[in-house]
Design a protein around this motif. Structure first.
Motif, PDB file in Angstrom:
ATOM      1  N   PRO A  23       0.882  -1.236  -0.028  1.00  0.00           N
ATOM      2  CA  PRO A  23      -0.033  -0.026  -0.139  1.00  0.00           C
ATOM      3  C   PRO A  23       0.985   1.009  -0.006  1.00  0.00           C
ATOM      4  CG  PRO A  23       0.027  -1.005   2.043  1.00  0.00           C
ATOM      5  CD  PRO A  23       0.794  -2.129   1.307  1.00  0.00           C
ATOM      6  N   GLY A  24       0.323   2.343  -0.529  1.00  0.00           N
ATOM      7  CA  GLY A  24       0.934   3.528  -0.672  1.00  0.00           C
ATOM      8  C   GLY A  24       2.103   3.760  -1.563  1.00  0.00           C
ATOM      9  N   ARG A  25       2.200   2.926  -2.526  1.00  0.00           N
ATOM     10  CA  ARG A  25       3.496   2.764  -3.304  1.00  0.00           C
ATOM     11  C   ARG A  25       3.230   2.727  -4.707  1.00  0.00           C
ATOM     12  NH1 ARG A  25       7.932   0.194  -1.258  1.00  0.00           N
ATOM     13  NH2 ARG A  25       7.220   1.146   0.801  1.00  0.00           N
ATOM     14  N   ASN A  26       3.864   3.657  -5.580  1.00  0.00           N
ATOM     15  CA  ASN A  26       3.915   3.331  -6.868  1.00  0.00           C
ATOM     16  C   ASN A  26       5.354   2.723  -7.234  1.00  0.00           C
ATOM     17  OD1 ASN A  26       4.440   3.745  -9.867  1.00  0.00           O
ATOM     18  ND2 ASN A  26       2.861   5.278  -9.940  1.00  0.00           N
ATOM     19  N   GLN A  27       4.936   1.527  -7.778  1.00  0.00           N
ATOM     20  CA  GLN A  27       5.995   0.422  -8.061  1.00  0.00           C
ATOM     21  C   GLN A  27       6.630   0.388  -9.575  1.00  0.00           C
ATOM     22  OE1 GLN A  27       5.786  -2.946  -5.250  1.00  0.00           O
ATOM     23  NE2 GLN A  27       3.744  -2.446  -5.323  1.00  0.00           N
ATOM     24  N   LYS A  28       6.360   1.466 -10.269  1.00  0.00           N
ATOM     25  CA  LYS A  28       6.814   1.394 -11.476  1.00  0.00           C
ATOM     26  C   LYS A  28       8.241   1.754 -11.652  1.00  0.00           C
ATOM     27  CE  LYS A  28       2.395   2.769 -13.651  1.00  0.00           C
ATOM     28  NZ  LYS A  28       1.797   2.878 -12.430  1.00  0.00           N
ATOM     29  N   GLY A  29       9.084   1.869 -10.601  1.00  0.00           N
ATOM     30  CA  GLY A  29      10.476   2.186 -10.478  1.00  0.00           C
ATOM     31  C   GLY A  29      11.259   0.936 -11.143  1.00  0.00           C
ATOM     32  N   LEU A  30      12.476   1.476 -11.842  1.00  0.00           N
ATOM     33  CA  LEU A  30      13.297   0.410 -12.136  1.00  0.00           C
ATOM     34  C   LEU A  30      14.208   0.073 -10.885  1.00  0.00           C
ATOM     35  CD1 LEU A  30      14.686   2.036 -15.493  1.00  0.00           C
ATOM     36  CD2 LEU A  30      12.936   0.476 -15.108  1.00  0.00           C
ATOM     37  N   VAL A  31      14.155   1.006  -9.836  1.00  0.00           N
ATOM     38  CA  VAL A  31      14.737   0.727  -8.603  1.00  0.00           C
ATOM     39  C   VAL A  31      13.971   0.625  -7.466  1.00  0.00           C
ATOM     40  CG1 VAL A  31      16.924   1.180  -7.032  1.00  0.00           C
ATOM     41  CG2 VAL A  31      17.147   1.503  -9.536  1.00  0.00           C
ATOM     42  N   SER A  32      14.146   0.003  -6.503  1.00  0.00           N
ATOM     43  CA  SER A  32      13.102   0.138  -5.195  1.00  0.00           C
ATOM     44  C   SER A  32      13.238   1.230  -4.558  1.00  0.00           C
ATOM     45  CB  SER A  32      13.314  -1.269  -4.428  1.00  0.00           C
ATOM     46  OG  SER A  32      14.642  -1.153  -3.839  1.00  0.00           O
ATOM     47  N   PHE A  33      12.290   1.568  -3.541  1.00  0.00           N
ATOM     48  CA  PHE A  33      11.937   2.874  -2.903  1.00  0.00           C
ATOM     49  C   PHE A  33      12.911   2.911  -1.883  1.00  0.00           C
ATOM     50  CE2 PHE A  33       8.578   5.103   0.052  1.00  0.00           C
ATOM     51  CZ  PHE A  33       8.963   6.490  -0.570  1.00  0.00           C
TER      52      PHE A  33
END
Length: 741
Positions: free
Chosen positions: A527-537
């Motif tokens: 929850p609370g995350r846009n996970q389209k990154g090539l690298v993690s938060f």
């Protein structure tokens, strides 16, 4: 002379929420580092107080003291000794306040920061968390009363314009602005090369607190992107006779560029297609309250990837970030947070212009910045005359402030291509998610080819594209919407091939370089995350998709085995896939040579039989260019690899799709084209509400309608929650019996 004193330490912080509990903190600080990243769209938004006793340096009668606030989101007020001195509306830019007249023995400073929703200060609607806080450095600046202007939109007080002329010559155009200088005072600018040698100097005389002059230069060395980001240093001195009153040091880079609708981006006369990412400024557990090392880590990651461009989404970033881009040669798209929803009132329109003035004036001297972004997806709620007029005025303002750079917009996918907004800026880009939210990956190819054919004089780029991925999720048959690391990689494989085969696409910016907080989201298992990154938060995990970009862009030889985290595999034959910038790769399974494959589009593939635990090794042109992983055969799919609360794709033992037949993975348009299937879907639509609207008989579809007709049924079902898991499976089974049109 100028003295900068950092005052980040020892602030008394309290939320003005009725409890007023006081905490001792240091800045950078945000009050939403946790609740703004945990989902629920319930993070606290309100006004907070930052207070401290101010240790004021001694001032003589010819000196002044300024407060410099580099980022306070989103509206802030400065109160000194109980008197309000300034209010600033905008959360991402620098502003300064002259404290001198209100100083006394024993000074109390309070900065009130407010991220409460309002209808004036952008942004108010967007797919990211609006962290509140005093989240960048706070400084005191002690200066002579005569100094380079500190109160002009937070800028440096001097604009340096490098101009490339013929035969290796150039000139540095100087425009300096001062406060309290006398007519006859002088500004001297001396330019040093990268080795510290002075190569040119020139002096101008001030009249009415300003002066302009040009510095001729010979044998100029060009700032040439990531290949050679050569920087000169300009030392500027304000003097009265022999006395030096103020000094600044500014770095500059000489370069030329074009954005050509047929040739794409051109840097210093050579083609230079821009491939990189967008970047949000937040980190897990820190929010947007970053230190220099966090910016440095982000830049190092993007450099490893081989990126040559960054889009600073969706607001002005820290000066440290632009400095790093200058030093590393990454071409910047800088923009204001005019996003998602146009607020049609005079105060809001003026706020866009105010934030644009600050963006341009504060960042004018950065050679890494090439384009100024006017807005992002601003037509989500529709177009209007007021919206168009404000964009026309913004576009004119930018060209007035900076004739040397280009304007650009990032359009929402469904914006009609004949909208006047498309042709308004110097270059345009679209945010397209074909293959994720809607349609198929291949739809990107057709859309861009059609646009380029229809509008051959408009430079076109892709400003956002991506697919969410949680690196813990995997599948032998990855598909759109399953949140697997494997599908995200397939998606980006296609997008890179598509863009690099079309050099007229002037720029592609992956959405996003890094996962980021969007507190309203709840998908993909986090929850609370846009996970389209090539690298993690947290920047600890580079997803497989990161390495396909590295394969295309990096010159450092490497091989990378994908699906390392997909250890438990249920199929007796599994794909082993390698990303590489080597011409060929040899695969070994348990030490056995499985053959050498030539890389096709930077990818090598093998189908490998597995029966137990196996050690896989891929080797490039020598034994040091290698990668290893372990996998094992299992009887049933590891449930940890299936997204929780996300896509329905993994609910099906044998996959959702049946070749030649319809499924929930098809679009509304594809299903509506078959009457039998349309009859199945009609009652489902009633449960979703008016998702698509209705088109009167004989009326042509609008771009919005066409976009919605391309929307996958699976995605709509997941978003609307109109059907239960069992009902979705039943619907899909019925569709699987109906042949495609």
């Amino acid at each position: 002379m100028r003295q900068i004193i950092n005052i980040n330490k020892d602030w008394a912080f309290s939320k003005l929420d009725g409890n007023n509990q006081v905490k001792q903190i240091n800045v950078p600080h945000t009050w939403n580092a946790i609740d703004g990243t945990d989902g629920g769209n319930d993070y606290w938004r309100g006004q907070s107080s930052y207070r401290k006793l101010l240790d004021v340096p001694a001032l003589d009668e010819n000196e002044e003291l300024y407060l410099e606030v580099n980022g306070a989101n989103s509206t802030s007020k400065v109160v000194l000794n109980g008197k309000e001195l300034a209010e600033h509306k905008g959360g991402y830019s620098t502003y300064r306040v002259n404290l001198t007249e209100e100083l006394k023995n024993g000074n109390s400073l309070e900065i009130l920061v407010d991220n409460t929703p309002n209808n004036e200060v952008y942004p108010q609607q967007a797919d990211f968390t609006f962290y509140g806080g005093l989240y960048r450095n706070v400084n005191l600046i002690k200066v002579n009363k005569a100094h380079f202007a500190l109160n002009y939109y937070g800028g440096t007080g001097i604009a340096l314009t490098p101009v490339v002329l013929e035969d290796g010559k150039g000139e540095l155009q100087v425009a300096a602005y001062t406060q309290n200088a006398q007519n006859g005072d002088t500004v001297t600018v001396c330019v040093k090369d990268a080795k510290g040698n002075t190569v040119a100097c020139q002096t101008g005389t001030i009249q009415n607190n300003q002066v302009s002059f040009n510095i001729p230069m010979e044998n100029i060395y060009l700032w040439d992107g990531v290949e050679d980001p050569y920087l000169y240093t300009a030392d500027a001195t304000l003097s009265r006779g022999e006395d030096k009153l103020d000094e600044l040091t500014i770095r500059v880079g000489f370069r030329t560029f074009e954005i050509d609708p047929e040739k794409g981006f051109i840097l210093n006369g050579h083609p230079y297609q821009l491939i990189g990412t967008a970047r949000h400024q937040d980190w897990e557990n820190l929010g947007n309250a970053l230190e220099d090392q966090h910016h440095e880590t982000d830049m190092a990651i993007l450099k490893e990837m081989g990126a040559n461009t960054i889009r600073g989404a969706h607001y002005q970033h820290d000066q440290k970030w632009y400095d790093l881009a200058d030093e590393n040669g990454l071409i910047m798209w800088a923009e204001i947070p005019y996003i998602s929803s146009h607020m049609a009132n005079e105060a809001a329109n003026e706020n866009t212009k105010e934030q644009m003035r600050e963006l341009v004036i504060q960042n004018y001297n950065h050679p890494s910045i090439f384009v100024w972004g006017l807005s992002n997806e601003i037509t989500i709620a529709g177009e209007s005359e007021d919206l168009l007029k404000n964009h026309q005025e913004l576009n004119d303002l930018v060209h007035e402030l900076d004739p040397t750079r280009k304007t650009v917009m990032a359009h929402v996918s469904m914006l009609r291509t004949d909208s006047p907004l498309v042709a308004l800026p110097d270059a345009t880009s679209y945010n397209h998610y074909f293959g994720w939210y809607t349609g198929k990956i291949e739809d990107n190819d057709a859309w861009f080819d059609d646009f380029h054919a229809k509008y051959p004089n408009i430079p076109i780029g892709i400003s956002e594209f991506g697919a969410d991925a949680n690196p813990k999720y995997h599948s032998e048959k990855p598909g759109r919407g399953d949140y697997t690391e494997d599908y995200q990689a397939i998606y980006h494989e296609h997008m890179l091939k598509m863009v690099t085969e079309r050099p007229w696409i002037w720029a592609m910016h992956v959405w996003n370089g890094f996962d980021f907080a969007a507190d309203a989201r709840n998908e993909g298992g986090i929850p609370g995350r846009n996970q389209k990154g090539l690298v993690s938060f947290d920047r600890k995990t580079k997803k497989d998709s990161f390495y396909i970009y590295k394969a295309y862009l990096s010159k450092e030889p490497f091989v990378y085995l994908t699906k390392k985290r997909y250890i438990d595999r249920e199929q007796p034959v599994t794909e082993v896939k390698v990303y590489t910038n080597e011409p060929e790769v040899t695969l070994y399974v348990d030490g056995k040579d499985m053959g050498t494959q030539k890389a096709v589009d930077h990818i090598c593939r093998w189908n490998v039989e597995i029966s137990g635990e196996h050690e896989i090794k891929a080797v490039g042109s020598n034994e040091y260019i290698a990668d290893t992983m372990k996998i094992r055969k299992v009887e049933e799919k590891n449930p940890d690899y299936i997204v929780v609360g996300g896509s329905v794709h993994n609910w099906f033992n044998d996959g959702v799709e049946k070749e030649g037949y319809l499924s929930i993975m098809d679009s509304f348009g594809e299903i509506f084209s078959v009457p039998e299937a349309a009859a199945l879907l009609k009652p489902v639509l009633e449960g979703m509400g008016s998702l698509l609207g209705e088109r009167p008989e004989g009326e042509e579809a609008t771009d919005m309608m066409e976009m919605m007709m391309g929307f996958p049924v699976e995605t709509a079902l997941r978003m609307s929650k109109a059907l239960s898991k069992e009902q979705i499976i039943d619907l899909n089974n019925k569709l699987n019996q109906i042949k495609k049109a």
